[in-house]
Structures are given as C-alpha cells and as structure tokens.
Design a protein around this motif. Structure first.
Motif, PDB file in Angstrom:
ATOM      1  N   ASN A  43       0.826  -1.202   0.000  1.00 54.63           N
ATOM      2  CA  ASN A  43       0.000   0.000   0.000  1.00 54.63           C
ATOM      3  C   ASN A  43       0.866   1.260   0.000  1.00 54.63           C
ATOM      4  OD1 ASN A  43       0.594  -0.845   2.668  1.00 54.63           O
ATOM      5  ND2 ASN A  43      -1.146   0.237   3.532  1.00 54.63           N
ATOM      6  N   CYS A  54      -4.119   0.679  -2.570  1.00 57.12           N
ATOM      7  CA  CYS A  54      -4.036  -0.573  -1.824  1.00 57.12           C
ATOM      8  C   CYS A  54      -2.916  -1.457  -2.377  1.00 57.12           C
ATOM      9  CB  CYS A  54      -5.354  -1.344  -1.937  1.00 57.12           C
ATOM     10  SG  CYS A  54      -6.697  -0.655  -0.963  1.00 57.12           S
ATOM     11  N   ILE A  84      -7.288  -9.847   7.233  1.00 54.85           N
ATOM     12  CA  ILE A  84      -7.914  -8.858   6.350  1.00 54.85           C
ATOM     13  C   ILE A  84      -8.244  -9.487   5.006  1.00 54.85           C
ATOM     14  CG2 ILE A  84      -6.807  -6.915   7.522  1.00 54.85           C
ATOM     15  CD1 ILE A  84      -5.242  -6.557   4.777  1.00 54.85           C
ATOM     16  N   THR A  85      -9.360  -9.043   4.474  1.00 50.98           N
ATOM     17  CA  THR A  85      -9.768  -9.437   3.129  1.00 50.98           C
ATOM     18  C   THR A  85      -9.620  -8.209   2.234  1.00 50.98           C
ATOM     19  OG1 THR A  85     -12.027  -8.878   3.738  1.00 50.98           O
ATOM     20  CG2 THR A  85     -11.436 -11.201   3.833  1.00 50.98           C
ATOM     21  N   CYS A  87     -10.466  -5.062   0.058  1.00 55.42           N
ATOM     22  CA  CYS A  87     -11.624  -4.160   0.110  1.00 55.42           C
ATOM     23  C   CYS A  87     -12.502  -4.417  -1.126  1.00 55.42           C
ATOM     24  CB  CYS A  87     -11.168  -2.698   0.177  1.00 55.42           C
ATOM     25  SG  CYS A  87     -10.481  -2.069  -1.360  1.00 55.42           S
ATOM     26  N   GLY A  88     -13.690  -3.880  -1.094  1.00 59.57           N
ATOM     27  CA  GLY A  88     -14.628  -4.099  -2.201  1.00 59.57           C
ATOM     28  C   GLY A  88     -14.071  -3.673  -3.544  1.00 59.57           C
ATOM     29  N   CYS A  90     -10.970  -3.484  -4.425  1.00 62.05           N
ATOM     30  CA  CYS A  90      -9.900  -4.391  -4.861  1.00 62.05           C
ATOM     31  C   CYS A  90     -10.456  -5.730  -5.329  1.00 62.05           C
ATOM     32  CB  CYS A  90      -8.850  -4.566  -3.765  1.00 62.05           C
ATOM     33  SG  CYS A  90      -7.722  -3.157  -3.725  1.00 62.05           S
TER      34      CYS A  90
END
Ligand code: THU
Length: 132
Positions: A43, A54, A84-85, A87-88, A90
């Motif tokens: 990031n 990201c 962590i997953t 983000c939308g 990404c």
C-alpha cells in the motif's frame, strides 16, 4: 518451498516496503499469474488520504506493466488481529483479471490462514458482459 510459500514470502517482503505513515497499517500483496510469474505490491498512502492505493492495486499494476493479465492466485498479508480481506474495490480489480478458479489467500505475518475462491468473496461483481 511450495509455490504458495514463495507467494507468501514475496508478499511479506513487499509489505516491509509499504508506505503507510498515516494509518501505520502495512499491507503486502502478491499475485501468481497463469504464466507462473509472481508480481508484488504494497500500500502507498498519501497526505491527501483518498490518493492512497491498496497493496492489491499495486501488485496488479506491476503485473500489467509486465504484460500479464491473468491472476490464478492472489495473497495479501498484514499484521492484524482479524485476517484482512481485500476491500470491495480491490475485489472488483481482482475480478477484472481473474479466471473461474482464482483463489484469494489471506495471511497474517506467519503464513496463509484462509483461502477463498474469488467468487465466494465477490459473488456478484459488476457486469462481466462489458468485458472485452
Ligand atoms: N489496504 C490495503 O492495502 N489493502 C486492503 O485490502 C485493505 C486496506 C490499505 C489501505 C490503507 O493504506 C491501509 O490499508 C489502511 O486502510
């Protein structure tokens, strides 16, 4: 060392280079392409916060810069109590270069903890009919 071990190691190394002075939350990402190559990213934050990118976005940009367009696996790593997953946004970026078997691997700093098909994390991504 397995390919996934190497993918983790590369993402871990990229995370060390993250530029995250504002959130102090470093993230590393590594993609394994259909050709078997690995590209990494971290990031990159900015004092103008929305300008930040990201880790997944950086890794995908590196892949495209090298002329590759198909992600088989993507791994992200961060130091967090909760895994962590992506983000939308990404997930949508990954979808663009995915195939029907693309896997997203989630890891902490010790290794992969969970792996999901992209279709499970993003079952209804934006209209693929528009894709060329
Ligand atoms: N971040 C990523 O790089 N990838 C993710 O999947 C989630 C969040 C970054 C953005 C920002 O620099 C920091 O993590 C805190 O949100």
């Amino acid at each position: 060392m397995s390919t996934l071990d190497i993918l983790f190691k590369k993402a871990f190394e990229a995370r060390n280079n993250a530029y995250a002075p504002y959130s102090e939350f470093k993230v590393g990402a590594a993609v394994l392409t259909a050709k078997g190559n690995i590209y990494t990213g971290a990031n990159v934050e900015n004092v103008s916060y929305p300008c930040g990118t990201c880790a997944e976005q950086s890794a995908i940009a590196a892949m495209i810069g090298a002329g590759e367009y198909e992600i088989c696996d993507i791994l992200i790593t961060a130091s967090s109590q909760n895994l962590i997953t992506p983000c939308g946004a990404c997930l949508q970026r990954i979808l663009e270069f995915s195939n029907k078997n693309t896997i997203v691997h989630l890891s902490d700093l010790s290794g992969i903890k969970k792996s999901y098909p992209l279709t499970e994390l993003l079952p209804h991504g934006f209209n693929q009919d528009l894709k060329k």
